[in-house]
Design a protein around this motif. Structure first.
Motif, PDB file in Angstrom:
ATOM      1  N   ALA A   1       0.852  -1.180   0.000  1.00  0.00           N
ATOM      2  CA  ALA A   1       0.000   0.000   0.000  1.00  0.00           C
ATOM      3  C   ALA A   1       0.890   1.233   0.000  1.00  0.00           C
ATOM      4  O   ALA A   1       1.459   1.595   1.030  1.00  0.00           O
ATOM      5  CB  ALA A   1      -0.912  -0.008   1.216  1.00  0.00           C
ATOM      6  N   ASP A   2       1.049   1.826  -1.173  1.00  0.00           N
ATOM      7  CA  ASP A   2       1.801   3.079  -1.290  1.00  0.00           C
ATOM      8  C   ASP A   2       0.798   4.193  -1.021  1.00  0.00           C
ATOM      9  O   ASP A   2       0.032   4.578  -1.890  1.00  0.00           O
ATOM     10  CB  ASP A   2       2.396   3.179  -2.695  1.00  0.00           C
ATOM     11  CG  ASP A   2       3.077   4.515  -2.957  1.00  0.00           C
ATOM     12  OD1 ASP A   2       3.157   5.352  -2.036  1.00  0.00           O
ATOM     13  OD2 ASP A   2       3.513   4.722  -4.109  1.00  0.00           O
ATOM     14  N   THR A   3       0.804   4.678   0.228  1.00  0.00           N
ATOM     15  CA  THR A   3      -0.251   5.588   0.672  1.00  0.00           C
ATOM     16  C   THR A   3       0.161   7.041   0.496  1.00  0.00           C
ATOM     17  O   THR A   3       1.091   7.508   1.142  1.00  0.00           O
ATOM     18  CB  THR A   3      -0.557   5.347   2.161  1.00  0.00           C
ATOM     19  OG1 THR A   3       0.626   5.604   2.926  1.00  0.00           O
ATOM     20  CG2 THR A   3      -1.000   3.908   2.402  1.00  0.00           C
ATOM     21  N   PHE A   4      -0.528   7.739  -0.356  1.00  0.00           N
ATOM     22  CA  PHE A   4      -0.278   9.177  -0.492  1.00  0.00           C
ATOM     23  C   PHE A   4      -1.235   9.935   0.411  1.00  0.00           C
ATOM     24  O   PHE A   4      -2.451   9.719   0.365  1.00  0.00           O
ATOM     25  CB  PHE A   4      -0.482   9.654  -1.936  1.00  0.00           C
ATOM     26  CG  PHE A   4      -0.511  11.166  -2.000  1.00  0.00           C
ATOM     27  CD1 PHE A   4       0.670  11.881  -2.012  1.00  0.00           C
ATOM     28  CD2 PHE A   4      -1.717  11.858  -1.996  1.00  0.00           C
ATOM     29  CE1 PHE A   4       0.652  13.273  -2.020  1.00  0.00           C
ATOM     30  CE2 PHE A   4      -1.737  13.244  -2.001  1.00  0.00           C
ATOM     31  CZ  PHE A   4      -0.556  13.953  -2.012  1.00  0.00           C
ATOM     32  N   TRP A   5      -0.694  10.838   1.205  1.00  0.00           N
ATOM     33  CA  TRP A   5      -1.525  11.728   2.021  1.00  0.00           C
ATOM     34  C   TRP A   5      -0.662  12.792   2.642  1.00  0.00           C
ATOM     35  O   TRP A   5       0.532  12.861   2.357  1.00  0.00           O
ATOM     36  CB  TRP A   5      -2.330  10.940   3.051  1.00  0.00           C
ATOM     37  CG  TRP A   5      -1.550  10.135   4.063  1.00  0.00           C
ATOM     38  CD1 TRP A   5      -0.715   9.080   3.804  1.00  0.00           C
ATOM     39  CD2 TRP A   5      -1.562  10.321   5.475  1.00  0.00           C
ATOM     40  NE1 TRP A   5      -0.225   8.599   4.982  1.00  0.00           N
ATOM     41  CE2 TRP A   5      -0.725   9.342   6.021  1.00  0.00           C
ATOM     42  CE3 TRP A   5      -2.211  11.204   6.340  1.00  0.00           C
ATOM     43  CZ2 TRP A   5      -0.499   9.233   7.400  1.00  0.00           C
ATOM     44  CZ3 TRP A   5      -2.001  11.081   7.699  1.00  0.00           C
ATOM     45  CH2 TRP A   5      -1.147  10.104   8.209  1.00  0.00           C
ATOM     46  N   GLN A   6      -1.262  13.640   3.477  1.00  0.00           N
ATOM     47  CA  GLN A   6      -0.552  14.784   4.057  1.00  0.00           C
ATOM     48  C   GLN A   6      -1.033  15.030   5.486  1.00  0.00           C
ATOM     49  O   GLN A   6      -2.130  14.587   5.851  1.00  0.00           O
ATOM     50  CB  GLN A   6      -0.869  16.056   3.255  1.00  0.00           C
ATOM     51  CG  GLN A   6      -0.614  15.938   1.776  1.00  0.00           C
ATOM     52  CD  GLN A   6      -1.037  17.191   1.030  1.00  0.00           C
ATOM     53  OE1 GLN A   6      -2.210  17.580   1.064  1.00  0.00           O
ATOM     54  NE2 GLN A   6      -0.101  17.834   0.358  1.00  0.00           N
ATOM     55  N   THR A   7      -0.255  15.795   6.243  1.00  0.00           N
ATOM     56  CA  THR A   7      -0.708  16.231   7.566  1.00  0.00           C
ATOM     57  C   THR A   7      -2.121  16.814   7.439  1.00  0.00           C
ATOM     58  O   THR A   7      -2.990  16.571   8.264  1.00  0.00           O
ATOM     59  CB  THR A   7       0.248  17.318   8.109  1.00  0.00           C
ATOM     60  OG1 THR A   7       1.576  16.800   8.085  1.00  0.00           O
ATOM     61  CG2 THR A   7      -0.120  17.710   9.528  1.00  0.00           C
ATOM     62  N   GLU A   8      -2.314  17.564   6.388  1.00  0.00           N
ATOM     63  CA  GLU A   8      -3.580  18.267   6.174  1.00  0.00           C
ATOM     64  C   GLU A   8      -4.745  17.332   5.862  1.00  0.00           C
ATOM     65  O   GLU A   8      -5.886  17.656   6.151  1.00  0.00           O
ATOM     66  CB  GLU A   8      -3.424  19.237   4.988  1.00  0.00           C
ATOM     67  CG  GLU A   8      -2.461  20.391   5.213  1.00  0.00           C
ATOM     68  CD  GLU A   8      -1.001  20.048   4.865  1.00  0.00           C
ATOM     69  OE1 GLU A   8      -0.640  18.844   4.827  1.00  0.00           O
ATOM     70  OE2 GLU A   8      -0.229  20.997   4.635  1.00  0.00           O
TER      71      GLU A   8
ATOM     72  N   GLY B   1      -0.384  20.897  -3.458  1.00  0.00           N
ATOM     73  CA  GLY B   1       1.007  21.309  -3.612  1.00  0.00           C
ATOM     74  C   GLY B   1       1.856  20.229  -4.253  1.00  0.00           C
ATOM     75  O   GLY B   1       3.050  20.405  -4.466  1.00  0.00           O
ATOM     76  N   ASP B   2       1.240  19.104  -4.564  1.00  0.00           N
ATOM     77  CA  ASP B   2       1.945  18.017  -5.249  1.00  0.00           C
ATOM     78  C   ASP B   2       1.489  17.939  -6.700  1.00  0.00           C
ATOM     79  O   ASP B   2       0.353  18.298  -7.026  1.00  0.00           O
ATOM     80  CB  ASP B   2       1.630  16.663  -4.586  1.00  0.00           C
ATOM     81  CG  ASP B   2       2.343  16.495  -3.264  1.00  0.00           C
ATOM     82  OD1 ASP B   2       3.574  16.378  -3.278  1.00  0.00           O
ATOM     83  OD2 ASP B   2       1.670  16.497  -2.220  1.00  0.00           O
ATOM     84  N   GLY B   3       2.375  17.438  -7.525  1.00  0.00           N
ATOM     85  CA  GLY B   3       2.003  17.149  -8.899  1.00  0.00           C
ATOM     86  C   GLY B   3       1.655  15.676  -9.022  1.00  0.00           C
ATOM     87  O   GLY B   3       2.073  14.863  -8.202  1.00  0.00           O
TER      88      GLY B   3
ATOM     89  N   GLY C   1       5.691  14.546  -6.992  1.00  0.00           N
ATOM     90  CA  GLY C   1       6.471  15.316  -6.007  1.00  0.00           C
ATOM     91  C   GLY C   1       5.942  16.735  -5.873  1.00  0.00           C
ATOM     92  O   GLY C   1       5.012  17.141  -6.574  1.00  0.00           O
ATOM     93  N   ARG C   2       6.572  17.481  -4.993  1.00  0.00           N
ATOM     94  CA  ARG C   2       6.097  18.828  -4.694  1.00  0.00           C
ATOM     95  C   ARG C   2       6.280  19.734  -5.902  1.00  0.00           C
ATOM     96  O   ARG C   2       7.286  19.658  -6.599  1.00  0.00           O
ATOM     97  CB  ARG C   2       6.879  19.415  -3.517  1.00  0.00           C
ATOM     98  CG  ARG C   2       6.808  18.622  -2.246  1.00  0.00           C
ATOM     99  CD  ARG C   2       5.465  18.585  -1.615  1.00  0.00           C
ATOM    100  NE  ARG C   2       4.865  19.877  -1.384  1.00  0.00           N
ATOM    101  CZ  ARG C   2       3.701  20.048  -0.731  1.00  0.00           C
ATOM    102  NH1 ARG C   2       3.049  18.994  -0.253  1.00  0.00           N
ATOM    103  NH2 ARG C   2       3.214  21.241  -0.569  1.00  0.00           N
ATOM    104  N   ILE C   3       5.309  20.614  -6.107  1.00  0.00           N
ATOM    105  CA  ILE C   3       5.479  21.606  -7.168  1.00  0.00           C
ATOM    106  C   ILE C   3       5.443  22.998  -6.586  1.00  0.00           C
ATOM    107  O   ILE C   3       5.272  23.976  -7.283  1.00  0.00           O
ATOM    108  CB  ILE C   3       4.416  21.448  -8.277  1.00  0.00           C
ATOM    109  CG1 ILE C   3       3.082  21.089  -7.667  1.00  0.00           C
ATOM    110  CG2 ILE C   3       4.850  20.433  -9.306  1.00  0.00           C
ATOM    111  CD1 ILE C   3       2.014  20.829  -8.695  1.00  0.00           C
TER     112      ILE C   3
END
Ligand code: WTA
Length: 679
Positions: A441-448, A530-532, A545-547
C-alpha cells in the motif's frame, strides 16, 4: 512502455474487506454519490452521545469568492474520541487485549499494555492534567520519545477535550519555542532523556531552553511534567548482572543532571502516584478541535494544522481498516514517530479505533544492528508493516542477507508513506520483505488530509511499483493544468481535491486566512495539495512530487524559504538560495547557495556555522548536504532567483536551458566553477 502490474495474491484477496476492483468501484461510487449513507453506516459502530443529524451531516465551501472556506461534518453530534477508542472497545470485550507491544531502543527493554490498563493510565493522567488547570479547549504541548506514556498523554487530552500539540522530539529548542508560543500551551509533557540508537538526547534540557525562549517571546508555560524514562532504563539494566553495551554508565550520570525548576516541573510518576483512576469523558462536539500539528509553511512561522473530533475519528478508523485490511487477530506495526501525522493517525487513533494490537518501537532501524526491523517483525509475527521509502532505501544498501535471516512470513500488507517510492525500492520491499506474497500500500496523504487519500487496497488493487493508484472512499482527486483547466484522461498536472472527506483539516490554528490562502487561492473551488501527479492510460495516479517551494528530505517536509531565512539570519550572509537535489537514500537533500556580505570571506568555518544554525533553528533532519559559495545568484532583471538553474548546478548538469532572461548570464559559469569538490 507498458508498466508492470502486480496482481494481488489470492490468499490476500480471499479474506480481504474489499476483494476486487469491482467491489472497490461499487463502494467508491457509493461514497461519492451518497456520502451520508456511506459514512453513517461507518459512524454506527461508534458512540455518539448526541446522535448524528442526517440533515446536518456535512457542508463545506471550497470557493473563496463565495465566502469563507469551511468544512463541517456531523455538526451537532457530540462524542468523545477517547471513549470510543478505549471504553467502547473494553465494552466489546477487548479489555485484556494487547493495545501495544512496546519495543525499546534496546532489544532487551520491552513491555506491553492492554486496553484496560491503558484506560486506567489515561484516566489517571487526565486527572493530573485537570489538577494543573487544563480544561476543554486548552492546548497541551508534547515533546516526547516513542514511549507508552505518549499514548497516555494524547488520550488523556482527548478525554477531557483538551487539544494536543505534539512537537516531534527531533525539533530544536527554537522550533519548539515557536510552537509553544503559537499554540499558547499551558502545559508541556516531556521525558528526561532518551536513547535513539547510540545517541543520547536530553529532551528536558531542550524543553528548558525552549520554555525560556518562549518566555522571552511573552508566553509562559505553567507546568512541565517529565517522564523518568532514562532512569527507569538505567535501573532496569542495573538489575541485570551483565554489563550493558554502551548506554548504561552515561545514563546514570545524566539522570542527576536533569535540569529542574521546582516551581514549574514535576515528575510523571509523582503526579500519577495518587491520581484517581476514573475520569468521566467530556462530551465534545464533532467539530470541536482534537489536535493541532505543525507542518512546514512557506514562511518561517509555524503552521498549526487543526483537526476536529468527529470527522477525524471516522476517517482515521476507516482508512486504517481498509488500507491495512486489519483483522481482529492481526498484529500491526507502523514505524513512524508519533510526532508526525503518520504517528497520530496510524500509531494511535486509527489502530485503537479498530481495537487493534500494535507494535510501538522506540529505536531506529540500525540499532543494535541493521536487521532490527526484520527482527521485530519476526518477534511479534507482524501482519501489517508500515514504513517510509527512505528507511527501505537505507536498509537495501546493507544487502539482502539481513531480512533473509528472519521468518517474515506473517506479513500480509506492506505500507509505504511520506514520499514517492522509487520502483527499485518498491521491488526490493515486495520481493525481499514480502517474498512476493504481500500487497503493497503506497499511501499518499498529508498532515492536512488527516488520513490516506490516494492508495491501493490490499488484496484488491493491482499494483504498479511507484503508483499510489486510486482514491480512497469519499475522496475525489482531479488534475489541473496551470490555468486551472481539468486534465481529462492521461496527463500530468496539479493534484487537487474538489470536495472534503471527513478527515481533512479545518483551519490553520489562529490564522484562518492563511488556511484559505495556502490551500484554496491557487484554484478557487479546490483544495490544492502542492503536489504534482500524473494519470496514466489505466487511470492510475502517480505522485510526481512537490510543485511548490517545499522539499522532502527523508519524508520530512520543509520549505526552501524556511531554510533560506535561517541562513540569511547569520550576520555574515547577504543572500541565500536553497534547492533540492536528488539523494539516493533521503530522496531529496538540501543544496544551499550562500552569498556572504561584502568583504567577508566564505570559509569552511562559516559553512559549518551555517549548518549548525539550521540544525539549531529547525532540527538535525534539516542539515544541508552542501553549502556552496555564491558570489552572486542567477536572477532575472526583475530580481527573481531562477531556481531551475540552481537545481542544474546542484546536480552538475550543464544543460541549463535558456539563460537569456538573466540580468547577468556569466554568474552561471561562475557557480559551476565554484561547486565544492565534495559536492
Ligand atoms: C509527500 C505525510 C508520494 C507529498 C503523511 C505530500 C508522498 C507530503 C507520499 C506530505 C506518497 C506523502 N507518495 N509522495 N505515498 N506520501 N508524500 O504532511 O509530497 O509530512 O504532500 O504527511 O509528503 O507530508 P506530511
Amino acid at each position: 512502455m507498458k508498466d508492470d502490474v502486480y496482481e494481488p495474491k489470492p490468499h490476500v484477496s480471499e479474506n480481504a474487506y474489499v476483494r476486487s476492483m469491482i467491489e472497490y468501484r461499487k463502494l467508491y461510487r457509493k461514497s461519492i454519490e451518497n456520502p451520508v449513507d456511506f459514512w453513517s453506516d461507518i459512524a454506527k459502530q461508534f458512540h455518539w452521545e448526541t446522535p448524528i443529524d442526517r440533515q446536518k451531516f456535512w457542508s463545506y465551501n471550497f470557493d473563496t469568492s463565495k465566502g469563507p472556506v469551511y468544512v463541517k461534518w456531523l455538526e451537532g453530534a457530540t462524542t468523545n474520541i477517547c471513549y470510543n477508542l478505549l471504553d467502547r472497545n473494553i465494552r466489546l470485550g477487548l479489555g485484556d487485549k494487547i493495545a501495544f507491544y512496546w519495543e525499546g531502543n534496546d532489544p532487551e527493554d520491552y513491555s506491553r499494555l492492554t486496553y484496560k490498563k491503558l484506560r486506567e493510565e489515561v484516566c489517571k493522567f487526565a486527572n493530573v492534567l485537570k489538577s494543573k488547570g487544563v480544561e476543554k479547549g486548552d492546548r497541551v504541548a508534547i515533546y516526547m520519545p516513542m514511549v507508552l506514556e505518549i499514548v497516555v498523554v494524547i488520550l488523556a487530552c482527548s478525554r477531557i477535550g483538551a487539544v494536543h500539540s505534539i512537537v516531534f522530539a527531533g525539533f530544536s529548542a527554537d522550533a519548539l519555542a515557536d510552537r509553544l508560543v503559537d499554540s499558547q500551551c499551558k502545559v508541556l509533557i516531556t521525558a528526561d532523556s532518551v536513547y535513539r540508537g547510540e545517541k543520547l538526547l536530553h529532551l528536558k534540557a531542550i524543553c528548558d531552553t525552549a520554555m525560556d525562549k518562549a518566555k522571552e517571546q511573552g508566553h509562559e508555560v505553567k507546568h512541565c511534567i517529565v517522564v523518568r524514562h532514562l532512569q527507569r532504563l538505567n535501573a532496569f539494566f542495573e538489575s541485570k548482572t551483565q554489563n550493558h553495551n554502551g548506554c548504561n554508565g552515561d545514563a546514570k550520570n545524566h539522570y542527576d543532571e536533569t535540569p529542574w525548576n521546582d516551581d514549574r516541573d514535576s515528575w510523571w510518576h509523582d503526579e500519577m502516584e495518587d491520581a484517581d483512576p476514573s475520569c468521566y469523558p467530556v462530551w465534545v462536539s464533532a467539530e470541536d478541535p482534537l489536535f493541532m500539528l505543525y507542518t512546514s509553511g512557506s514562511t518561517g512561522k509555524p503552521k498549526g494544522v487543526l483537526h476536529t473530533v468527529g470527522g477525524y475519528l471516522l476517517y482515521a478508523a476507516t482508512t486504517f481498516k481498509y488500507v491495512f485490511d486489519y483483522k481482529p487477530d492481526d498484529v500491526y506495526w507502523c514505524t513512524a514517530d508519533v510526532g508526525w501525522i503518520t504517528g497520530h493517525s496510524y500509531v494511535i487513533y486509527g489502530p485503537l479505533a479498530n481495537g487493534a494490537t500494535s507494535v510501538m518501537f522506540e529505536g531506529t532501524p540500525f540499532y543494535p544492528n541493521v536487521d532490527r526491523f526484520w527482527a521485530i517483525i519476526n518477534k511479534y509475527k507482524v501482519n501489517q508493516f508500515y514504513t517510509a521509502p527512505t528507511a527501505i532505501r537505507a536498509l537495501m544498501k546493507y544487502g539482502d542477507e539481513h531480512p533473509q535471516k528472519y521468518d517474515l512470513s506473517s506479513l500480509r500488507v506492506l505500507g509505504s508513506v511520506g514520499e514517492p517510492i522509487n520502483p527499485e525500492a518498491w521491488l526490493w520491499y515486495y520481493k525481499l520483505i514480502g517474498n512476493e506474497q504481500c500487497s503493497i500500500a503506497d499511501t499518499f496523504w498529508q498532515t492536512e488530509t488527516g488520513g490516506h487519500v490516494i492508495t491501493p487496497l490490499p488484496g484488491c488493487t493491482p499494483m504498479k511499483p511507484g503508483s499510489a493508484t486510486f482514491p480512497f472512499f469519499g475522496v475525489q482527486p482531479e488534475l489541473l493544468d496551470e490555468n486551472g483547466e481539468k486534465i481529462i484522461g492521461e496527463g500530468e498536472g496539479y493534484l487537487v481535491f474538489n470536495r472534503p472527506w471527513p478527515g481533512i483539516m479545518r483551519t490553520v490554528y489562529g490564522d484562518h486566512k492563511r488556511f484559505e490562502e495556502t490551500y484554496f487561492s491557487r484554484f478557487p473551488g479546490y483544495y490544492c495539495t502542492g503536489d504534482g501527479a500524473r494519470r496514466d492510460a489505466d487511470g492510475y495516479l502517480w505522485i510526481t512530487g512537490r510543485i511548490d517551494d517545499k522539499l522532502n528530505v527523508s519524508g520530512h517536509l520543509m520549505s526552501t524559504a524556511e531554510v533560506e531565512s535561517c541562513l540569511t539570519e547569520h550576520p555574515s550572509v547577504t543572500e541565500a538560495a536553497v534547492v533540492s537535489r536528488p539523494h539516493p537514500v533521503k530522496g531529496e537533500c538540501l543544496y544551499c547557495f550562500v552569498t556572504p556580505n561584502d568583504g567577508i570571506e566564505f570559509t569552511n568555518k562559516l559553512a559549518s556555522e551555517l549548518s549548525k544554525s539550521v540544525r539549531e533553528k529547525i532540527g538535525p533532519f534539516a542539515m544541508p548536504d552542501v553549502i556552496q559559495y555564491a558570489p552572486g545568484l542567477p536572477k532575472t532583471r526583475s530580481g527573481k532567483i531562477m531556481r531551475r538553474i540552481l537545481r542544474k548546478i546542484a546536480i552538475n548538469d550543464r544543460n541549463v536551458g535558456d539563460t537569456s532572461t538573466l540580468a547577468d548570464e556569466s554568474i552561471v559559469e561562475i557557480l559551476f566553477k565554484n561547486r565544492p569538490e565534495n559536492a
